[in-house]
Design an enzyme around this catalytic site. Structure first.
Site, PDB file in Angstrom:
ATOM      1  N   GLU A  32      -5.326 -73.444  33.574  1.00  0.00           N
ATOM      2  CA  GLU A  32      -3.983 -72.918  33.837  1.00  0.00           C
ATOM      3  C   GLU A  32      -3.869 -72.435  35.278  1.00  0.00           C
ATOM      4  O   GLU A  32      -4.707 -71.670  35.758  1.00  0.00           O
ATOM      5  CB  GLU A  32      -3.667 -71.765  32.883  1.00  0.00           C
ATOM      6  CG  GLU A  32      -2.249 -71.201  33.063  1.00  0.00           C
ATOM      7  CD  GLU A  32      -1.840 -70.315  31.927  1.00  0.00           C
ATOM      8  OE1 GLU A  32      -1.847 -70.819  30.770  1.00  0.00           O
ATOM      9  OE2 GLU A  32      -1.535 -69.139  32.165  1.00  0.00           O
ATOM     10  N   HIS A  53      -9.271 -72.840  27.027  1.00  0.00           N
ATOM     11  CA  HIS A  53      -8.242 -72.856  28.060  1.00  0.00           C
ATOM     12  C   HIS A  53      -8.627 -71.830  29.123  1.00  0.00           C
ATOM     13  O   HIS A  53      -8.720 -70.637  28.830  1.00  0.00           O
ATOM     14  CB  HIS A  53      -6.891 -72.491  27.440  1.00  0.00           C
ATOM     15  CG  HIS A  53      -5.714 -72.632  28.359  1.00  0.00           C
ATOM     16  ND1 HIS A  53      -5.250 -73.860  28.802  1.00  0.00           N
ATOM     17  CD2 HIS A  53      -4.892 -71.702  28.903  1.00  0.00           C
ATOM     18  CE1 HIS A  53      -4.195 -73.677  29.574  1.00  0.00           C
ATOM     19  NE2 HIS A  53      -3.962 -72.374  29.656  1.00  0.00           N
ATOM     20  N   SER A  68      -9.076 -77.160  29.213  1.00  0.00           N
ATOM     21  CA  SER A  68      -7.826 -77.141  29.979  1.00  0.00           C
ATOM     22  C   SER A  68      -7.837 -76.003  30.983  1.00  0.00           C
ATOM     23  O   SER A  68      -8.574 -75.025  30.832  1.00  0.00           O
ATOM     24  CB  SER A  68      -6.618 -77.024  29.048  1.00  0.00           C
ATOM     25  OG  SER A  68      -6.761 -75.917  28.162  1.00  0.00           O
ATOM     26  N   ASP A 103       7.912 -62.509  30.425  1.00  0.00           N
ATOM     27  CA  ASP A 103       7.905 -61.087  30.749  1.00  0.00           C
ATOM     28  C   ASP A 103       9.200 -60.694  31.435  1.00  0.00           C
ATOM     29  O   ASP A 103       9.874 -61.529  32.045  1.00  0.00           O
ATOM     30  CB  ASP A 103       6.728 -60.770  31.676  1.00  0.00           C
ATOM     31  CG  ASP A 103       5.389 -61.044  31.014  1.00  0.00           C
ATOM     32  OD1 ASP A 103       5.277 -60.793  29.795  1.00  0.00           O
ATOM     33  OD2 ASP A 103       4.471 -61.516  31.711  1.00  0.00           O
ATOM     34  N   PHE A 152      -4.638 -56.643  35.265  1.00  0.00           N
ATOM     35  CA  PHE A 152      -4.227 -57.651  34.281  1.00  0.00           C
ATOM     36  C   PHE A 152      -4.289 -57.099  32.865  1.00  0.00           C
ATOM     37  O   PHE A 152      -3.348 -57.266  32.076  1.00  0.00           O
ATOM     38  CB  PHE A 152      -5.127 -58.884  34.368  1.00  0.00           C
ATOM     39  CG  PHE A 152      -4.846 -59.792  35.537  1.00  0.00           C
ATOM     40  CD1 PHE A 152      -3.817 -59.531  36.426  1.00  0.00           C
ATOM     41  CD2 PHE A 152      -5.621 -60.919  35.743  1.00  0.00           C
ATOM     42  CE1 PHE A 152      -3.568 -60.370  37.500  1.00  0.00           C
ATOM     43  CE2 PHE A 152      -5.381 -61.774  36.812  1.00  0.00           C
ATOM     44  CZ  PHE A 152      -4.350 -61.495  37.687  1.00  0.00           C
TER      45      PHE A 152
END
Length: 286
Positions: A11, A261, A9, A103, A212
């Site tokens: 994102e 993912h 998958s 967040d 990140f």
């Protein structure tokens, strides 16, 4: 969504303005040649681009013909407002959502629940499970959520989401597979009996990945960090990211993980290179 076996998958995240939507959809279309089992579209920082998330989710489902999972967060929305979004997604044929707390909005240090809204992802999972027919995913954190008191307490929150109706979990990004395997073992021992899908982020640039990881609490292994210091050229860093992520995925896949993912950052190059190298059956372009 996971009934057919191990999944691949991707994102994506929504652009800051509507002009960027076609570019995201172009990348979706490029990566559909790898036959993803589903894609997901994030809600943007603090839910700031939620309307674009909804638009991309629906257009990708209708035009690309790929299974899509919409992100949904508790940030800045009442229960009634969340229900409005869920109903629109349902009406558009979206069958899967990932339920997150979200967040804090930009400029705010801590999450504050909206009056009339939810405080925790588990509350959102509970609500969706009780009132809709969506497949539900939730997040988990191999290295612990930045706000968690301990790894044990963080695992309890993950189990609560499963107990309330999450069908599977997707991990936060990580760079040391040992962290995933340790978490998966703890999850099983705690009674979590749903798939835990590892989330992989191919590095694109050193400043970006350091930003990140500082935000999400994931660590950069010493050897990878040293290589990032050594390579000044962005193309070289991107190639390193492909090589490193490919090794991660190869090891994970060989260990029998329920899927992978990819956090693609709206770029097709790195993930394409990784999947071309691995040549996973069922995910090889015609």
């Amino acid at each position: 969504m996971l009934q057919e076996g191990r999944t691949i998958s991707f994102e994506f995240f929504p652009p800051r303005n509507a002009d960027g939507i076609p570019g995201v959809l172009d990348t979706v279309n490029e990566l559909t040649s790898y036959c993803p089992d589903f894609i997901s579209v994030t809600y943007g920082a603090g839910g700031s681009t939620r309307h674009f998330t909804e638009q991309i989710t629906i257009e990708a489902k209708q035009s690309a013909g790929v299974e899509v999972m919409a992100h949904l967060t508790c940030v800045g929305q009442t229960v009634d407002e969340l229900d409005t979004v869920l109903q629109r997604l349902d009406d558009a044929g979206i069958e899967n959502v990932i339920a997150l707390r979200g967040d804090p909005p930009r400029g705010e240090e801590y999450f504050t629940a909206t009056e009339g809204g939810f405080s925790h992802a588990s509350d959102l999972v509970t609500h969706i499970h009780a009132n809709y027919e969506f497949g539900i995913a939730a997040a988990c954190y191999p290295e612990g959520h930045t706000e968690a008191e301990s790894l044990e307490r963080d695992l309890q929150y993950a189990k609560l989401k499963v107990d309330k109706g999450a069908d599977f979990l997707i991990t936060q990004l990580f760079f040391d597979n040992a962290d995933y395997f340790a978490f998966a073992d703890r999850a099983v021992a705690s009674g979590i009996d749903v798939p835990v899908i590892p989330g992989i982020l191919p590095v694109l640039s050193a400043p970006q990945i350091r930003r990140f990881t500082a935000l999400c609490g994931s660590k950069i292994p010493t050897d990878l960090d040293a290589e990032l210091d050594r390579l000044a050229d962005d193309d070289a860093v991107r190639d390193l990211g492909v090589e490193y992520a490919a090794r991660q995925v190869e090891e994970l896949w060989a260990a029998g993980v329920p899927g992978v993912h990819f956090y693609v950052l709206n770029r097709s190059y790195s993930v394409s290179k990784i999947l071309d190298h691995l040549a996973i059956p069922g995910h090889i372009p015609d």
